[in-house]
Design a protein around this motif. Structure first.
Motif, PDB file in Angstrom:
ATOM      1  N   ILE A 102       0.839  -1.202   0.000  1.00 31.31           N
ATOM      2  CA  ILE A 102       0.000   0.000   0.000  1.00 31.31           C
ATOM      3  C   ILE A 102       0.870   1.247   0.000  1.00 31.31           C
ATOM      4  CG2 ILE A 102      -1.671   1.339   1.358  1.00 31.31           C
ATOM      5  CD1 ILE A 102      -2.759  -1.270   2.442  1.00 31.31           C
ATOM      6  N   PRO A 103       0.629   2.198  -0.899  1.00 30.55           N
ATOM      7  CA  PRO A 103       1.336   3.484  -0.816  1.00 30.55           C
ATOM      8  C   PRO A 103       0.788   4.285   0.362  1.00 30.55           C
ATOM      9  CG  PRO A 103      -0.289   3.550  -2.574  1.00 30.55           C
ATOM     10  CD  PRO A 103      -0.281   2.149  -2.065  1.00 30.55           C
ATOM     11  N   HIS A 104       1.693   4.665   1.274  1.00 32.52           N
ATOM     12  CA  HIS A 104       1.263   5.405   2.467  1.00 32.52           C
ATOM     13  C   HIS A 104       1.412   6.911   2.308  1.00 32.52           C
ATOM     14  CE1 HIS A 104       0.735   1.715   4.802  1.00 32.52           C
ATOM     15  NE2 HIS A 104       1.901   1.288   4.313  1.00 32.52           N
ATOM     16  N   SER A 105       2.093   7.354   1.280  1.00 32.05           N
ATOM     17  CA  SER A 105       2.269   8.783   1.026  1.00 32.05           C
ATOM     18  C   SER A 105       2.267   9.018  -0.477  1.00 32.05           C
ATOM     19  CB  SER A 105       3.577   9.293   1.635  1.00 32.05           C
ATOM     20  OG  SER A 105       4.690   8.695   0.984  1.00 32.05           O
ATOM     21  N   GLU A 115       5.256   7.839  -2.499  1.00 31.75           N
ATOM     22  CA  GLU A 115       5.408   6.407  -2.753  1.00 31.75           C
ATOM     23  C   GLU A 115       4.693   5.960  -4.028  1.00 31.75           C
ATOM     24  OE1 GLU A 115       4.460   3.947   0.592  1.00 31.75           O
ATOM     25  OE2 GLU A 115       5.505   5.258   2.018  1.00 31.75           O
ATOM     26  N   LEU A 116       3.879   6.830  -4.626  1.00 31.77           N
ATOM     27  CA  LEU A 116       3.175   6.452  -5.847  1.00 31.77           C
ATOM     28  C   LEU A 116       4.131   6.149  -6.995  1.00 31.77           C
ATOM     29  CD1 LEU A 116       0.075   8.846  -5.950  1.00 31.77           C
ATOM     30  CD2 LEU A 116       0.061   6.350  -5.751  1.00 31.77           C
ATOM     31  N   GLU A 117       5.302   6.773  -6.973  1.00 40.73           N
ATOM     32  CA  GLU A 117       6.262   6.535  -8.060  1.00 40.73           C
ATOM     33  C   GLU A 117       6.775   5.102  -8.062  1.00 40.73           C
ATOM     34  OE1 GLU A 117      10.342   8.152  -5.832  1.00 40.73           O
ATOM     35  OE2 GLU A 117       9.347   9.387  -7.373  1.00 40.73           O
ATOM     36  N   TRP A 149      -2.409  12.926 -11.153  1.00 43.31           N
ATOM     37  CA  TRP A 149      -3.578  12.771 -10.300  1.00 43.31           C
ATOM     38  C   TRP A 149      -3.648  13.937  -9.329  1.00 43.31           C
ATOM     39  CZ3 TRP A 149      -2.935   6.860  -8.823  1.00 43.31           C
ATOM     40  CH2 TRP A 149      -3.264   6.075  -9.955  1.00 43.31           C
ATOM     41  N   ARG A 150      -4.869  14.261  -8.877  1.00 46.41           N
ATOM     42  CA  ARG A 150      -5.070  15.386  -7.962  1.00 46.41           C
ATOM     43  C   ARG A 150      -5.278  14.874  -6.541  1.00 46.41           C
ATOM     44  NH1 ARG A 150      -8.557  17.422 -12.232  1.00 46.41           N
ATOM     45  NH2 ARG A 150      -7.551  19.145 -13.328  1.00 46.41           N
ATOM     46  N   PHE A 151      -4.599  15.544  -5.601  1.00 49.64           N
ATOM     47  CA  PHE A 151      -4.722  15.195  -4.188  1.00 49.64           C
ATOM     48  C   PHE A 151      -4.792  16.466  -3.352  1.00 49.64           C
ATOM     49  CE2 PHE A 151      -2.467  11.635  -6.160  1.00 49.64           C
ATOM     50  CZ  PHE A 151      -3.150  10.544  -5.652  1.00 49.64           C
ATOM     51  N   GLN A 152      -5.020  16.259  -2.059  1.00 46.67           N
ATOM     52  CA  GLN A 152      -4.920  17.350  -1.103  1.00 46.67           C
ATOM     53  C   GLN A 152      -3.805  17.034  -0.114  1.00 46.67           C
ATOM     54  OE1 GLN A 152      -8.322  18.160   1.448  1.00 46.67           O
ATOM     55  NE2 GLN A 152      -7.872  20.341   1.390  1.00 46.67           N
ATOM     56  N   GLU A 153      -2.930  18.006   0.101  1.00 43.92           N
ATOM     57  CA  GLU A 153      -1.818  17.817   1.033  1.00 43.92           C
ATOM     58  C   GLU A 153      -1.598  19.119   1.787  1.00 43.92           C
ATOM     59  OE1 GLU A 153       2.245  15.374   0.696  1.00 43.92           O
ATOM     60  OE2 GLU A 153       2.262  17.232  -0.506  1.00 43.92           O
ATOM     61  N   ASN A 154      -1.654  19.037   3.118  1.00 43.86           N
ATOM     62  CA  ASN A 154      -1.499  20.218   3.976  1.00 43.86           C
ATOM     63  C   ASN A 154      -2.502  21.320   3.618  1.00 43.86           C
ATOM     64  OD1 ASN A 154       0.733  18.996   5.301  1.00 43.86           O
ATOM     65  ND2 ASN A 154       2.109  19.719   3.672  1.00 43.86           N
ATOM     66  N   GLY A 155      -3.716  20.893   3.305  1.00 45.46           N
ATOM     67  CA  GLY A 155      -4.771  21.850   3.023  1.00 45.46           C
ATOM     68  C   GLY A 155      -4.742  22.461   1.637  1.00 45.46           C
ATOM     69  N   LYS A 195       2.855   7.319 -13.434  1.00 50.64           N
ATOM     70  CA  LYS A 195       3.073   6.573 -14.676  1.00 50.64           C
ATOM     71  C   LYS A 195       2.763   5.101 -14.445  1.00 50.64           C
ATOM     72  CE  LYS A 195       8.033   6.162 -13.713  1.00 50.64           C
ATOM     73  NZ  LYS A 195       9.405   6.426 -14.221  1.00 50.64           N
ATOM     74  N   GLY A 196       2.463   4.431 -15.561  1.00 47.55           N
ATOM     75  CA  GLY A 196       2.153   3.012 -15.490  1.00 47.55           C
ATOM     76  C   GLY A 196       2.156   2.411 -16.877  1.00 47.55           C
ATOM     77  N   ASN A 197       1.808   1.144 -16.955  1.00 45.02           N
ATOM     78  CA  ASN A 197       1.901   0.442 -18.238  1.00 45.02           C
ATOM     79  C   ASN A 197       0.575   0.382 -19.000  1.00 45.02           C
ATOM     80  OD1 ASN A 197       0.479  -1.375 -16.715  1.00 45.02           O
ATOM     81  ND2 ASN A 197       1.805  -3.142 -17.152  1.00 45.02           N
TER      82      ASN A 197
END
Length: 299
Positions: A187-190, A193-195, A207-213, A221-223
């Motif tokens: 599991i990616p915890h941060s 780690e997605l890379e 991809w869009r995320f929220q970090e520190n507000g 990237k992927g196959n």
């Protein structure tokens, strides 16, 4: 002594305004009278009374020509705005009592249109059978004005500020993968780690995320790259990689355990579901009533 009555004064101050505007636009007392459906003498009396009340000449009159004075031009601009507002108010009230009818052209993204929008529009047509509706489901951005669309449904962040937009509802983006993928690759915890993971992409390479507000775009990237959300969901269920897609793609599979949510702490706030329409001063009844219907259904 007569008591001052505000309403009487207000009504009195309106006298002659419509006649003045008609003469200013027609440049003729006779033509203005014909447009208003009254006598030329009545128009002349009303305008003269208005000039007396304002203690100024609004027109220059000769035997051949009527022209607006400098003061009259200023007064005309303000009066025209007021009359426009009254006409707009009357149209609005009239339209409230109207039944939607005629052609209505709508465009929306393919999957959202198939699953959510089209069923709602079908219900609307059932209520108002005098409507003729054309729905174009496409993931391409069309030109509302050039292509003659009354309404466009857009998802997420809006880029074009030159057209009107009404928020109808919201959607949530989920990052998820299959239990098999998680058991094999972890599991990616941060976000960093997605890379290390195989991220299956759609039309965007981030991809869009929220970090520190704050909103953060993370390049992944992927196959597998595919413009079909259903194809990406199928790949994720088969353990090929991680996906980020709206709830209407993934919720059934999250509920039955075929997919598991990831990075919940970084889930982006809900994105808007928008209705876009040309910048008109007043919406037609069919568009306004459909907007109200969709807003109530999707809120």
């Amino acid at each position: 002594m007569k008591t001052y009555n505000y309403w009487e004064a207000t009504m009195f101050n309106w006298e002659g305004v419509s006649e003045f505007v008609a003469v200013a636009e027609a440049e003729s007392f006779t033509k203005a009278a014909k447009q208003l459906g009254i006598s030329t003498a009545q128009v002349s009396r009303q305008v003269s009374a208005l000039e007396t009340r304002m203690a100024t000449k609004l027109f220059h009159r000769t035997t051949r020509k009527v022209s607006v004075s400098e003061v009259g031009r200023i007064y005309y601009q303000h009066c025209r705005q007021v009359l426009n507002g009254l006409e707009e108010a009357e149209r609005a009230i009239t339209n409230l009592q109207s039944t939607p009818r005629g052609l209505l052209k709508i465009t929306a993204p393919v999957t959202y249109g198939e699953k959510t929008l089209a069923p709602l529009v079908n219900d609307f047509i059932a209520k108002y059978p005098e409507l003729e509706v054309k729905i174009n489901l496409t993931n391409q951005n069309v030109d509302l004005i050039d292509d003659g669309y009354d309404l466009a449904i857009r998802l997420g962040q809006l880029k074009d500020s030159s057209i009107m937009a009404k928020r109808l509802g919201s959607r949530t983006q989920y990052v998820c993968a299959s239990p098999d993928y998680v058991s094999t690759f972890g599991i990616p915890h941060s976000l960093s780690e997605l890379e290390q993971h195989n991220c299956l992409l759609g039309t965007l390479d981030y991809w869009r995320f929220q970090e520190n507000g704050k909103t953060r775009n993370v390049r992944v990237k992927g196959n597998l790259i595919c413009n079909s959300g259903y194809a990406l969901v199928d790949a994720a269920i088969k353990g090929i990689g991680i996906i980020q897609l709206p709830e209407y793609y993934v919720l059934p599979f999250l509920e039955d355990g075929q997919l598991v949510p990831l990075l919940e702490q970084n889930r982006q706030p809900k994105e808007g579901i928008w209705a876009l329409y040309p910048h008109n001063r007043h919406l037609s009844p069919k568009v306004r009533m459909l907007l109200d219907y969709l807003s109530e259904a999707l809120s």
